[in-house]
Design an enzyme around this catalytic site. Structure first.
Site, PDB file in Angstrom:
ATOM      1  CE  LYS A  28       3.177   0.082   4.780  1.00  0.00           C
ATOM      2  NZ  LYS A  28       2.442  -0.008   3.513  1.00  0.00           N
ATOM      3  NE  ARG A  86       4.327  -8.268  11.542  1.00  0.00           N
ATOM      4  CZ  ARG A  86       4.142  -7.166  10.813  1.00  0.00           C
ATOM      5  NH1 ARG A  86       3.219  -7.125   9.882  1.00  0.00           N
ATOM      6  NH2 ARG A  86       4.874  -6.101  11.029  1.00  0.00           N
ATOM      7  CD  GLU A 136      -2.799   1.325   2.349  1.00  0.00           C
ATOM      8  OE1 GLU A 136      -2.828   0.434   3.201  1.00  0.00           O
ATOM      9  OE2 GLU A 136      -3.534   2.333   2.357  1.00  0.00           O
TER      10      GLU A 136
END
Ligand code: ATP
Ligand code: MG
Ligand code: MG
Length: 551
Positions: free
Chosen positions: A268, A258, A32
């Site tokens: 982020k 992850r 994104e």
């Protein structure tokens, strides 16, 4: 040597190919564009692009851009640059989920016509409440039984901007009692009167992540849609859309654990806060785990790829990866590939009293002890030198094999010197050492005694002034965001950046942008790309010399 760890997805694909169940594979990396990529994304990039490389398939770069208010073209540009810098090539054009907005809208109309989606007038709070919880089934919205005709009309009017944000949403009609909350009539479209970086003002409604992702995969012919474990519970929904829409192919979602690393934030949102608050010097601050920050710090693409190979890919949440492993990966690369140089970070002047004022010798020294291809450098020796303050002690402990009053030490690549006299200022600080050279020690041991220590030095007449930035972990604790209710900013390391006015050997004057060196006895350094653009010599410490990674 560090080896590769297991990668269950690679094994699975290899088995599929050997069994003839998979032809050409297609993967995608779907960021994104709401921030810069970090080391966690590097794991996903190496996995997706790496599989395509290894098995002769394609990997697409697709921007998952359904959230226009948080996204920017600048992030798109930075993300593309990072992927390219890591050395990967996406197949075909750069893609955007927004390229498929028309098709997604037509598919939403399809679900409405089939009686599988409806426009809901409940407020966001009511929707949450009606949805129930893990222990409580959901309740149907009073708008759930609207006719397809009415829903089609309302959806169209949502699209053209007739309703305010939050007034209506489009939901799939699946199962309000499902044990999987993701299947309790998930939202497909929200009203957002927002300008989009790709589609401008065309849309007043934007599709949800769930309604976008699998269909985008299907449009692109993705075979293996690899994502992190948080999306495991979304997989039934991913498949529901593919089963209920006329998609060309059915990709498969595969989840992996992850990357989480100690002393490091991989969110982020939190990294953006550090940038926005001015706590760090932009998204590419060398203390950030962003790919651009790591680049500026001096990491090589090869070292990041190596690290991602070392950590492997599993479904088990492996806890925290030790950042020492990342340091190990870059240190091993630079040990083999970075030319050597001498630089004095905290200069202390040394006058060699038995060397004449106009005396000058120039040593030709290998650029790297094991790499002839890295050439030679010229190191001038004169009467006045700088050594590092840490290499002198007035009252040394027993095992201090550096310089002290009356003691000898070897100057790297040069003579043995002895400290005869110490000069101090009014505050009692040592300002200068007066030493003498034993001229019979160039390239050979002194007569009748052992000199153990070797120190680095730089001629005062030829040395190059330069700024050196010593970076350390940004946080003092292993998991700065462990406690969800506390402020992770409280764990900032006040010494994450220490700046020195250093003196380097003359060869460093020519250091190119992003060139990397081992400053002998000090660590690995990289010429800062921004400073270099302004014609200033600034070196960022990438990593120290000592490896603390225990295999
Ligand atoms: P963040 O929480 O930092 O915003 P994200 O997952 O929301 O991360 P995306 O831009 O959506 O960010 O991520 C693109 C891809 O990178 C996704 O497939 C995602 O699963 C993967 N990814 C993100 N963070 C990690 C991580 N820490 N480890 C492995 N893969 C990750
Ligand atoms: Mg995401
Ligand atoms: Mg996110």
């Amino acid at each position: 040597e560090s080896s590769s760890a297991p990668n269950f997805i690679r094994n699975q694909i290899r088995d599929e190919i050997e069994a003839g169940r998979t032809g050409k594979i297609v993967t995608r990396f779907p960021p994104e564009p709401n921030g810069f990529l970090h080391i966690g994304h590097a794991k996903s990039i190496c996995l997706n692009f790496g599989l395509a490389e290894q098995f002769g398939g394609d990997c697409h770069l697709r921007f998952d851009d359904t959230n226009p208010t948080k996204e920017e073209q600048a992030y798109i540009d930075a993300i593309k640059a990072d992927v390219e810098w890591l050395g990967f090539h996406w197949a075909g054009p750069v893609r955007h989920a927004s390229d498929y907005f028309d098709r997604l809208y037509a598919w939403a109309q399809h679900l409405v016509r089939e009686g599988k989606a409806y426009v809901d007038d409940l407020s966001p709070e009511e929707i949450r409440e009606y949805r129930g919880s893990l222990t409580q089934p959901g309740r149907p919205s009073p708008y759930r039984e609207r006719s397809p005709e009415e829903n089609l009309d309302l959806l169209e009017r949502m699209r053209t901007g007739e309703f305010a944000e939050g007034e209506k949403v489009l939901r799939a009609k699946i199962d309000m009692a499902s044990p999987n909350i993701n299947l309790r009539d998930p939202i497909l479209y929200r009203i957002r009167h927002a300008h989009h970086h790709q589609t401008g003002d065309k849309w007043k409604i934007y599709p949800s992540y769930d309604f976008t992702h699998g269909q985008s995969d299907a449009i692109e012919g993705v075979t293996h849609s690899i994502c992190t474990l948080e999306f495991e519970d979304h997989r039934p929904l991913y498949e529901w859309f593919l089963d209920n829409l006329p998609v060309p192919v059915k990709p498969r979602q595969i989840e992996f654990a992850r990357l989480n690393m100690n002393y490091t934030l991989t969110s982020k949102r939190k990294l953006k806060l550090l940038v926005d608050e001015g706590i760090v010097d932009g998204w590419d601050d060398p203390r950030l785990p962003t790919i651009s920050g790591m680049r500026r710090r001096g990491y090589t693409p090869a070292s990041i790829r190596k690290f991602c190979e070392m950590i492997g890919v599993t479904r088990a949440d492996g806890g925290l990866v030790d950042i020492a492993m990342l340091y190990h990966a870059i240190r091993a690369d630079l040990e083999d590939n970075a030319p050597r140089a001498m630089a004095v970070l905290k200069p202390l002047k040394v006058v060699l009293t038995n060397v004449p004022e106009d005396h000058e010798e120039v040593y030709e020294v290998p650029g790297h002890p094991a790499r002839d291809d890295l050439g030679v450098r010229k190191v001038p020796f004169t009467r006045e030198l700088y050594i590092d303050q840490d290499d002198f002690m007035e009252e040394p402990p027993k095992k201090f094999f550096r310089l002290a009053p009356g003691k000898e030490v070897r100057l790297r690549n040069s003579y043995v010197i002895r400290c005869d006299e110490v000069t101090k200022n009014g505050a009692g600080e040592v300002t200068e050492l007066r030493c003498s050279v034993d001229f019979d020690t160039l390239g050979k041991n002194p007569e009748g005694r052992k000199v153990k220590g070797v120190i680095h030095w730089v001629s005062t007449a030829h040395g190059v002034p330069m700024e050196v930035r010593l970076y350390d972990n940004l946080f003092q604790v292993e998991q700065p965001d462990k406690d969800k209710d506390a402020d992770f900013l409280e764990h900032l390391n006040p010494e994450s950046l220490v700046v020195c006015q250093a003196i380097g050997e003359p060869s460093l004057r020519e250091a190119g942008v992003e060139s990397r060196f081992q400053f002998e006895r000090v660590g690995y350094f990289c010429a800062d790309r921004h400073a270099a653009a302004e014609g200033r010599l600034v070196f960022n410490r990438t990593v120290g010399l000592k490896d603390s990674w225990a295999k």
